[in-house]
Write a protein that holds these residues in place. Structure first.
Motif, PDB file in Angstrom:
ATOM      1  N   LYS A   1      75.716 -13.828 -66.054  1.00  5.36           N
ATOM      2  CA  LYS A   1      74.869 -14.137 -67.200  1.00  5.36           C
ATOM      3  C   LYS A   1      73.669 -14.987 -66.800  1.00  5.36           C
ATOM      4  CE  LYS A   1      78.599 -13.905 -70.624  1.00  5.36           C
ATOM      5  NZ  LYS A   1      79.389 -14.664 -71.631  1.00  5.36           N
ATOM      6  N   LYS A   2      73.890 -15.916 -65.890  1.00  2.33           N
ATOM      7  CA  LYS A   2      72.815 -16.834 -65.489  1.00  2.33           C
ATOM      8  C   LYS A   2      71.953 -16.250 -64.379  1.00  2.33           C
ATOM      9  CE  LYS A   2      71.995 -21.595 -63.951  1.00  2.33           C
ATOM     10  NZ  LYS A   2      71.070 -21.877 -65.062  1.00  2.33           N
ATOM     11  N   GLU A   3      72.567 -15.494 -63.457  1.00  2.00           N
ATOM     12  CA  GLU A   3      71.850 -15.047 -62.264  1.00  2.00           C
ATOM     13  C   GLU A   3      71.844 -13.538 -62.069  1.00  2.00           C
ATOM     14  OE1 GLU A   3      72.722 -17.555 -58.762  1.00  2.00           O
ATOM     15  OE2 GLU A   3      74.194 -18.559 -60.044  1.00  2.00           O
ATOM     16  N   GLY A   4      72.425 -12.784 -63.020  1.00  2.25           N
ATOM     17  CA  GLY A   4      72.506 -11.345 -62.856  1.00  2.25           C
ATOM     18  C   GLY A   4      73.732 -10.949 -62.050  1.00  2.25           C
ATOM     19  N   PHE A   5      74.085  -9.667 -62.095  1.00  2.93           N
ATOM     20  CA  PHE A   5      75.291  -9.204 -61.405  1.00  2.93           C
ATOM     21  C   PHE A   5      75.238  -9.467 -59.904  1.00  2.93           C
ATOM     22  CE2 PHE A   5      77.613  -5.851 -59.126  1.00  2.93           C
ATOM     23  CZ  PHE A   5      78.896  -6.082 -59.604  1.00  2.93           C
ATOM     24  N   LEU A   6      74.051  -9.278 -59.314  1.00  2.00           N
ATOM     25  CA  LEU A   6      73.928  -9.500 -57.873  1.00  2.00           C
ATOM     26  C   LEU A   6      74.095 -10.965 -57.499  1.00  2.00           C
ATOM     27  CD1 LEU A   6      71.012  -7.069 -56.892  1.00  2.00           C
ATOM     28  CD2 LEU A   6      73.482  -6.736 -56.639  1.00  2.00           C
ATOM     29  N   GLY A   7      74.076 -11.851 -58.492  1.00  2.00           N
ATOM     30  CA  GLY A   7      74.332 -13.260 -58.218  1.00  2.00           C
ATOM     31  C   GLY A   7      75.720 -13.484 -57.645  1.00  2.00           C
ATOM     32  N   LEU A   8      76.639 -12.586 -57.986  1.00  2.00           N
ATOM     33  CA  LEU A   8      77.998 -12.684 -57.446  1.00  2.00           C
ATOM     34  C   LEU A   8      78.033 -12.392 -55.951  1.00  2.00           C
ATOM     35  CD1 LEU A   8      79.987 -10.897 -60.296  1.00  2.00           C
ATOM     36  CD2 LEU A   8      80.046 -13.332 -59.751  1.00  2.00           C
ATOM     37  N   TYR A   9      76.983 -11.732 -55.453  1.00  2.00           N
ATOM     38  CA  TYR A   9      76.932 -11.363 -54.032  1.00  2.00           C
ATOM     39  C   TYR A   9      75.886 -12.181 -53.269  1.00  2.00           C
ATOM     40  CZ  TYR A   9      79.924  -7.406 -55.112  1.00  2.00           C
ATOM     41  OH  TYR A   9      80.993  -6.635 -55.509  1.00  2.00           O
ATOM     42  N   LYS A  10      75.433 -13.271 -53.878  1.00  2.00           N
ATOM     43  CA  LYS A  10      74.441 -14.106 -53.207  1.00  2.00           C
ATOM     44  C   LYS A  10      75.041 -14.669 -51.920  1.00  2.00           C
ATOM     45  CE  LYS A  10      71.582 -16.342 -55.666  1.00  2.00           C
ATOM     46  NZ  LYS A  10      70.950 -17.280 -56.624  1.00  2.00           N
ATOM     47  N   GLY A  11      74.314 -14.554 -50.831  1.00  2.00           N
ATOM     48  CA  GLY A  11      74.798 -15.017 -49.538  1.00  2.00           C
ATOM     49  C   GLY A  11      75.607 -13.973 -48.794  1.00  2.00           C
ATOM     50  N   ASN A  12      75.841 -12.809 -49.426  1.00  2.00           N
ATOM     51  CA  ASN A  12      76.688 -11.803 -48.777  1.00  2.00           C
ATOM     52  C   ASN A  12      75.985 -11.118 -47.617  1.00  2.00           C
ATOM     53  OD1 ASN A  12      79.307 -10.482 -48.833  1.00  2.00           O
ATOM     54  ND2 ASN A  12      78.189  -8.621 -49.337  1.00  2.00           N
ATOM     55  N   GLY A  13      74.639 -11.054 -47.666  1.00  2.00           N
ATOM     56  CA  GLY A  13      73.909 -10.479 -46.540  1.00  2.00           C
ATOM     57  C   GLY A  13      74.129 -11.291 -45.281  1.00  2.00           C
ATOM     58  N   ALA A  14      74.009 -12.618 -45.433  1.00  2.00           N
ATOM     59  CA  ALA A  14      74.272 -13.501 -44.297  1.00  2.00           C
ATOM     60  C   ALA A  14      75.735 -13.418 -43.880  1.00  2.00           C
ATOM     61  CB  ALA A  14      73.919 -14.944 -44.664  1.00  2.00           C
ATOM     62  N   MET A  15      76.619 -13.205 -44.851  1.00  2.00           N
ATOM     63  CA  MET A  15      78.038 -13.070 -44.550  1.00  2.00           C
ATOM     64  C   MET A  15      78.298 -11.861 -43.654  1.00  2.00           C
ATOM     65  SD  MET A  15      81.248 -13.660 -44.651  1.00  2.00           S
ATOM     66  CE  MET A  15      81.723 -14.827 -45.910  1.00  2.00           C
ATOM     67  N   MET A  16      77.666 -10.722 -43.961  1.00  2.00           N
ATOM     68  CA  MET A  16      77.881  -9.525 -43.158  1.00  2.00           C
ATOM     69  C   MET A  16      77.350  -9.701 -41.742  1.00  2.00           C
ATOM     70  SD  MET A  16      79.603  -7.349 -44.924  1.00  2.00           S
ATOM     71  CE  MET A  16      80.477  -8.826 -45.489  1.00  2.00           C
ATOM     72  N   VAL A  17      76.201 -10.389 -41.621  1.00  2.00           N
ATOM     73  CA  VAL A  17      75.639 -10.652 -40.299  1.00  2.00           C
ATOM     74  C   VAL A  17      76.611 -11.497 -39.483  1.00  2.00           C
ATOM     75  CG1 VAL A  17      73.767 -11.796 -39.045  1.00  2.00           C
ATOM     76  CG2 VAL A  17      73.259 -10.445 -41.079  1.00  2.00           C
ATOM     77  N   ARG A  18      77.269 -12.433 -40.153  1.00  2.00           N
ATOM     78  CA  ARG A  18      78.198 -13.321 -39.465  1.00  2.00           C
ATOM     79  C   ARG A  18      79.573 -12.711 -39.267  1.00  2.00           C
ATOM     80  NH1 ARG A  18      82.413 -16.001 -41.946  1.00  2.00           N
ATOM     81  NH2 ARG A  18      83.414 -17.555 -40.627  1.00  2.00           N
ATOM     82  N   ILE A  19      80.066 -11.998 -40.281  1.00  2.00           N
ATOM     83  CA  ILE A  19      81.477 -11.626 -40.282  1.00  2.00           C
ATOM     84  C   ILE A  19      81.796 -10.525 -39.288  1.00  2.00           C
ATOM     85  CG2 ILE A  19      81.516  -9.806 -42.029  1.00  2.00           C
ATOM     86  CD1 ILE A  19      83.971 -12.781 -41.639  1.00  2.00           C
ATOM     87  N   PHE A  20      80.813  -9.662 -38.974  1.00  2.00           N
ATOM     88  CA  PHE A  20      81.103  -8.611 -37.990  1.00  2.00           C
ATOM     89  C   PHE A  20      81.439  -9.217 -36.624  1.00  2.00           C
ATOM     90  CE2 PHE A  20      80.264  -5.538 -34.715  1.00  2.00           C
ATOM     91  CZ  PHE A  20      80.853  -4.381 -35.195  1.00  2.00           C
ATOM     92  N   PRO A  21      80.552 -10.049 -36.053  1.00  2.00           N
ATOM     93  CA  PRO A  21      80.931 -10.649 -34.765  1.00  2.00           C
ATOM     94  C   PRO A  21      82.137 -11.580 -34.884  1.00  2.00           C
ATOM     95  CG  PRO A  21      78.898 -11.621 -35.589  1.00  2.00           C
ATOM     96  CD  PRO A  21      79.183 -10.435 -36.447  1.00  2.00           C
TER      97      PRO A  21
END
Length: 319
Positions: A72-92
């Motif tokens: 409601k405050k940040e939009g649906f994609l707000g739930l995935y905020k920081g997930n791009g950095a997570m994928m960069v980190r989580i693979f290695p």
């Protein structure tokens, strides 16, 4: 991650080229498994960070009300905020952790003579800490991005966060704020996760091979757990390991966030952070705040991680 792993490792050790290719496949299998697991629970991860660090916009809410409030405050994609950095980190991270576990496990059994189930606990702990040390700066970036609320951005993206932390928040050391509690917490977390899953797998296939297992598609002589059994064992492993290490995870998040918190000067060391959180918020609302969410997220996360890794072992012919 049991005895068949050592067989496959030893079978390629005589051929350096084939051995290197084995570890490359093992690296890819671990990375893919970790990405699948984290993507599954990305919204829950965001909410956990907001609650752990007492974000002023959501501190008065519970787990499920926060899950509803963020879109409601940040939009649906707000739930995935920081997930791009997570994928960069989580693979290695996942790649190093699973690959290192097999390497450490073999070392402990073959070189040091540590057998039984205890080698899994030790190998899991060392593998988890190795992965943390290698990928910690990326985790720092992910946490800072996930903590931000729309309209109050300090960092505009991954590259900007790297630049800001390096030039304004302590240089190289700024990327490793909170590393000590992370390593201390990772030892029991990863150790008990690998120990629980590996032990349940070994005992299950030993005593109930037909009910719980089936032949691997890439090596019929090797039994692997059925998918639903693997999911159950992975989920139980996650629940046990998270319960043991959760207070350290809370301390780590607050230390990582640093200047983003008004009380950051009281969270400079692990001991001070744990003491401050306990005195200020208590056990239930401080050291274990967000634990109910953690149970919800850690069970599917570990279940998917271990199950996907078992599947990828077949895809990459690691059995």
């Amino acid at each position: 991650m049991t005895s068949e792993t050592s067989v496959s490792i030893s079978s390629v050790s005589s051929n350096p080229a084939k051995g290197s290719y084995y570890w490359l496949r093992s690296f890819a299998a671990g990375g893919i498994s970790a990405c699948c697991a984290k993507t599954t629970i990305a919204p829950l991860d965001r909410v956990k960070i907001l609650l752990q660090a007492q974000n002023p916009h959501y501190r008065h809410l519970g787990v499920f009300s926060t899950l509803c409030a963020v879109p409601k405050k940040e939009g649906f994609l707000g739930l995935y905020k920081g997930n791009g950095a997570m994928m960069v980190r989580i693979f290695p991270y996942g790649a190093i952790q699973f690959m290192a576990f097999e390497r450490y496990s073999k070392l402990l059994r073959k070189r040091l003579g540590i057998s039984g189930h205890v080698h899994r606990l030790m190998a899991g702990s060392m593998a988890g800490m190795s992965a943390v040390i290698c990928t910690y700066p990326l985790d720092m970036i992910r946490v800072k991005l996930a903590f931000q609320v729309t309209g109050e951005h300090r960092y505009t993206g991954i590259a900007n966060a790297f630049y800001t932390i390096y030039h304004k928040e302590g240089g190289i050391l700024g990327f490793y704020r909170g590393l000590t509690p992370t390593l201390i917490g990772m030892a029991p977390y990863a150790g008990f996760a690998f120990f629980t899953f590996g032990t349940l797998k070994t005992l299950g296939l030993k005593h109930f091979p037909e009910q719980l297992g089936h032949p691997s598609s890439d090596n019929p002589e090797v039994l692997i757990l059925k998918t639903h059994i693997s999911l159950f064992c992975g989920g139980l492993a996650g629940a046990i390991s998270q319960t043991i290490s959760y207070p350290l995870d809370v301390a780590r998040r607050r230390m990582q966030l640093g200047v983003l918190l008004a009380d950051s000067e009281k969270c400079l060391t692990l001991r001070k952070t744990l003491k401050y959180v306990y005195k200020q918020y208590g056990i239930k609302k401080g050291l274990y705040r967000g634990l109910s969410l953690n149970y919800i997220r850690c069970i599917p996360s570990q279940a998917v991680a271990f199950t996907t890794y078992e599947f990828m072992r077949q895809v990459f012919h690691l059995n």
